[in-house]
Write a protein that holds these residues in place. Structure first.
Motif, mmCIF file in Angstrom:
data_model
loop_
_atom_site.group_PDB
_atom_site.id
_atom_site.type_symbol
_atom_site.label_atom_id
_atom_site.label_comp_id
_atom_site.label_asym_id
_atom_site.label_seq_id
_atom_site.Cartn_x
_atom_site.Cartn_y
_atom_site.Cartn_z
ATOM 1 N N UNK A 104 -4.996 -4.248 -2.975
ATOM 2 C CA UNK A 104 -5.596 -4.256 -1.649
ATOM 3 C C UNK A 104 -4.653 -3.514 -0.704
ATOM 4 N N UNK A 105 -5.190 -2.459 -0.047
ATOM 5 C CA UNK A 105 -4.380 -1.714 0.910
ATOM 6 C C UNK A 105 -4.947 -1.964 2.293
ATOM 7 N N UNK A 106 -4.338 -2.896 3.065
ATOM 8 C CA UNK A 106 -4.911 -3.255 4.364
ATOM 9 C C UNK A 106 -4.828 -2.098 5.357
ATOM 10 N N UNK A 129 -2.632 -7.578 7.353
ATOM 11 C CA UNK A 129 -1.670 -8.020 6.351
ATOM 12 C C UNK A 129 -2.421 -8.854 5.323
ATOM 13 N N UNK A 130 -2.128 -8.628 4.041
ATOM 14 C CA UNK A 130 -2.690 -9.465 2.974
ATOM 15 C C UNK A 130 -1.656 -10.517 2.613
ATOM 16 N N UNK A 131 -2.061 -11.777 2.670
ATOM 17 C CA UNK A 131 -1.141 -12.855 2.321
ATOM 18 C C UNK A 131 -1.769 -13.743 1.256
ATOM 19 N N UNK A 133 1.059 -4.977 3.315
ATOM 20 C CA UNK A 133 1.188 -4.797 4.757
ATOM 21 C C UNK A 133 0.549 -3.467 5.147
ATOM 22 N N UNK A 134 -0.314 -3.499 6.160
ATOM 23 C CA UNK A 134 -0.931 -2.267 6.665
ATOM 24 C C UNK A 134 0.127 -1.357 7.267
ATOM 25 N N UNK A 135 -0.274 -0.105 7.543
ATOM 26 C CA UNK A 135 0.692 0.873 8.050
ATOM 27 C C UNK A 135 1.019 0.702 9.527
#
Lengths: 94, 94, 94, 94, 94, 94, 94
Positions: free
Chosen positions: E3-5, E10-12, E43-45
């Protein structure tokens, strides 16, 4: 007696239903936020309103369509007017 | 005793209904947010309010129309006043 | 013990009703958001609050009118105070 | 185990009621949004939060008053803390 | 499968209750907006989100506390994740 | 027939449940705002949307997870699509 | 009689259901905020609207999909139109 609207406010006077029919404009009766046709009576100076520069796009004498529940109604010298913000005017009818 | 409003606030005093009738201004009784006519008693200094530069457009003695449910009512020295933001004033009556 | 308010907050202490009557200021009991008179006890430093530069307009000792339901009440050393934002202060009484 | 708050968040620990009474601070029980006294345990770095530059005004060890329903409660190593935004802190008690 | 947020998301992955107890962190069950502990998975950019420059403060592997009702839950390859905005993360646990 | 979304809007097509299961992604059925997986069909040009510069982060063919209740559904040439803002896309699945 | 929309407003005319079926576009009947297909009749000048520079992306004759409950309906010369903001237009159908 004159009304001089502040900021981006506009004073309009609703066109009577009879006159509306003659001009061929009919407004649906059941629409929840039904638009209205009116004539512009007075226009505020525009300028900075709520921190944003507003330029007035309507002028006295314009026929306009606006959202019914916007604005405030007032009676001056026996005549009923509506005072609303220019942003509540949807279109000019030509 | 004086009221000195802060920021863009304005102190107004409602014009009595009798006087309103004499001046030819009648306000509809059933309007949900019915406008009111009042005289400006004191004007705040304007300036930066909520991060926006506000210039005061009304002055003491102006007759104004405002939205009824805006502002706060207060009684000072037996007189009732309303304190509201200038943006709640719709138009100046001339 | 002192209260040092943060940002644009102000600590005020309500003036007792008796004292209010003596000063000639009476507040209507039924107003929905009824204003209050109080004395300023402590003033925050102002500065940038929520991204906006706030300059404090009131000072300790000022008598002010404010909206009743704004602010938080707190009791310190047996005294009741209200902590509110300066923007909830309507006017200074002079 | 430590809590390192992000942005403008602050970790506080409520001062016990007994201790509160000793220090002379009593909080009214029936206030709808009743304030609370607490000690600051950890302070976020501030910086740009929601597009606004936030400077932290409180430091570890400060006694502060805050709005009860603001923030999130968490239990770490058997101790209860509250994590809130600095803007929910009303005043520092000195 | 990864998963690329996007943006500031943020993916937790929530830390199991058993593990939570071992680490000494217990979360109150009745809190209305009860915080949660989780591990950061992706973590998103960051960058410009809703017109504001966001810098990411958390990194993969961080243990964080977040508000329960924030974010969206998703199951990927049989594992449950939560995707939320960085601003819904309250603190890093160290 | 093509759909060309405006501004920051994205046209997506939900991936069928069967396909979803094959790819190992299962979405919880009871989540209140349950995420969805879909393929990007068309991407708006971005640019200034609501006064903010938006750069598009997704491209045609991306598999994405989005919030179920965001966006509008439309059927074109017998195929169902969803049109949503890029900000309602949570993550790209790789 | 012409409608000249103000600012970022657009006048559209819904495409009849029969015509919709012929073009192969079918809209789901039960969707809560179901989209609509329409033809653009008139386009406002754009410019600064609510403090933001808006560039118009649609032109007269475009077929567009929009959210049903956005905009105001009006009948002019016996024809029904909808006036909405450009931002309520989801996509252009080509």
């Amino acid at each position: 007696m004159n009304l001089r609207p502040l900021g981006d406010r506009v004073v309009i006077k609703k066109v009577e239903a009879e006159e509306t029919t003659k001009s061929g404009i009919v407004l649906p009766g059941a629409a929840k936020e039904k638009p209205q046709i009116a004539e512009v009576i007075a226009v505020g100076p525009g300028g900075v309103v709520d921190g944003k520069e507003i330029q007035m796009q309507v002028k006295v004498g314009d026929k306009v369509i606006f959202s019914k529940y916007s604005g405030n109604e007032v009676k001056v010298d026996g005549e009923e007017y509506t005072i609303l913000r220019q942003d509540d005017i949807l279109a000019i009818v030509e």
